[in-house]
Scaffold this active site. Structure first.
Site, PDB file in Angstrom:
ATOM      1  N   LYS A   1       0.662  -1.212   0.092  1.00 43.87           N
ATOM      2  CA  LYS A   1      -0.077   0.032   0.095  1.00 43.87           C
ATOM      3  C   LYS A   1       0.843   1.174   0.092  1.00 43.87           C
ATOM      4  CE  LYS A   1      -2.352  -1.086   3.617  1.00 43.87           C
ATOM      5  NZ  LYS A   1      -2.448  -0.203   5.015  1.00 43.87           N
TER       6      LYS A   1
ATOM      7  N   ARG B   1     -11.273   0.838   9.413  1.00 43.95           N
ATOM      8  CA  ARG B   1     -10.804  -0.545   9.671  1.00 43.95           C
ATOM      9  C   ARG B   1     -11.766  -1.581  10.122  1.00 43.95           C
ATOM     10  NH1 ARG B   1      -5.331  -0.751  10.721  1.00 43.95           N
ATOM     11  NH2 ARG B   1      -3.989   1.262  10.801  1.00 43.95           N
TER      12      ARG B   1
ATOM     13  N   ARG C   1      12.027  -9.569   5.368  1.00 42.75           N
ATOM     14  CA  ARG C   1      12.286  -8.358   5.201  1.00 42.75           C
ATOM     15  C   ARG C   1      13.692  -7.842   6.160  1.00 42.75           C
ATOM     16  NH1 ARG C   1       7.721  -4.109   5.705  1.00 42.75           N
ATOM     17  NH2 ARG C   1       7.400  -4.912   7.808  1.00 42.75           N
TER      18      ARG C   1
ATOM     19  N   ARG D   1      13.061  -6.369  11.878  1.00 39.59           N
ATOM     20  CA  ARG D   1      12.049  -5.645  13.042  1.00 39.59           C
ATOM     21  C   ARG D   1      11.617  -6.487  13.798  1.00 39.59           C
ATOM     22  NH1 ARG D   1       8.639  -1.929   8.846  1.00 39.59           N
ATOM     23  NH2 ARG D   1      10.377  -0.204   8.245  1.00 39.59           N
TER      24      ARG D   1
ATOM     25  N   ARG E   1      -1.723 -10.011  13.035  1.00 39.33           N
ATOM     26  CA  ARG E   1      -2.105  -8.925  12.320  1.00 39.33           C
ATOM     27  C   ARG E   1      -2.887  -9.278  11.071  1.00 39.33           C
ATOM     28  NH1 ARG E   1       3.901  -7.066  11.156  1.00 39.33           N
ATOM     29  NH2 ARG E   1       2.980  -5.456   9.755  1.00 39.33           N
TER      30      ARG E   1
END
Length: 216
Positions: free
Chosen positions: A13, A89, A128, A161, A172
């Site tokens: 996004k 949301r 990542r 992270r 999530r």
């Protein structure tokens, strides 16, 4: 043109939003921006939200909706339209926002849904790695550095992270499925959603998005 952009973590996004904002001169807004503005300026809505946040409670949908609506009204170039990221949301937020903006120039015109298979999202997030020096982003599956754990650009160490792991991602994604996917379904029923195959090249994604917006 007023647009909602939706997608699970890792759907791309952010990259797409930046292109849309620049191409169509839209106000790119996130709910984080809105909350920070209200809190930093101690607006009446911000003071109410702070009370909920400091007590560990969720900010009610009505309060979030009011902050979003006020923020949109405050934009000096609001007539250019907006690209709203991270909102609504929940289905309750979507319906309340619709009631607030019905018949006004704040009403949403188009919903972009960035659709990516779960297994691809998992690789994008868990793979990542970020350079501690220059901030360059790598991925062990898609864009690995020449030397494992070391940045190609500055030679500094790469890090992961804390929440870029499968357990955190599952939480999530489960939250997204439970709360946000019904919102997309709601707008689908209104024939307002453009579903984007976000598991393809950025050139193909961007071509589809431009065509969708230009034809709206």
């Amino acid at each position: 043109m007023n647009i909602f952009i939706m997608g699970a973590p890792g759907s791309g996004k952010g990259t797409v939003s930046s292109r849309i904002k620049d191409k169509y001169n839209l106000n790119h807004i996130s709910t984080g921006d809105i909350f920070r503005k209200n809190l930093s300026e101690n607006t009446p809505l911000g003071i109410q939200a702070k009370e909920y946040m400091e007590s560990g409670r969720l900010v009610p949908d009505e309060l979030t909706n009011a902050m979003v609506s006020d923020y949109l009204k405050s934009l000096p170039d609001a007539r250019n339209g907006y690209l709203l990221d991270g909102y609504p949301r929940t289905l309750a937020q979507a319906k309340a926002f619709e009631a607030l903006t019905d018949g006004s120039d704040q009403a949403v015109d188009l919903v972009l849904s960035m659709d990516v298979p779960k297994e691809v999202l998992t690789k994008r997030i868990t793979g990542r790695r970020i350079c501690k020096g220059c901030g360059e982003i790598y991925n062990v599956y898609y864009k690995a550095p020449a030397n494992e754990g070391v940045c190609d650009i500055c030679g500094q160490e790469l890090s992961q992270r804390k929440d870029d792991n499968e357990d955190s991602l599952k939480v999530r994604l489960d939250e997204y499925a439970a709360n946000t996917e019904p919102v997309i379904g709601y707008y689908d029923d209104k024939d307002m959603v453009a579903h984007i195959n976000a598991d393809q090249s950025m050139e193909d994604i961007w071509s589809f998005i431009q065509k969708t917006i230009d034809e709206k």
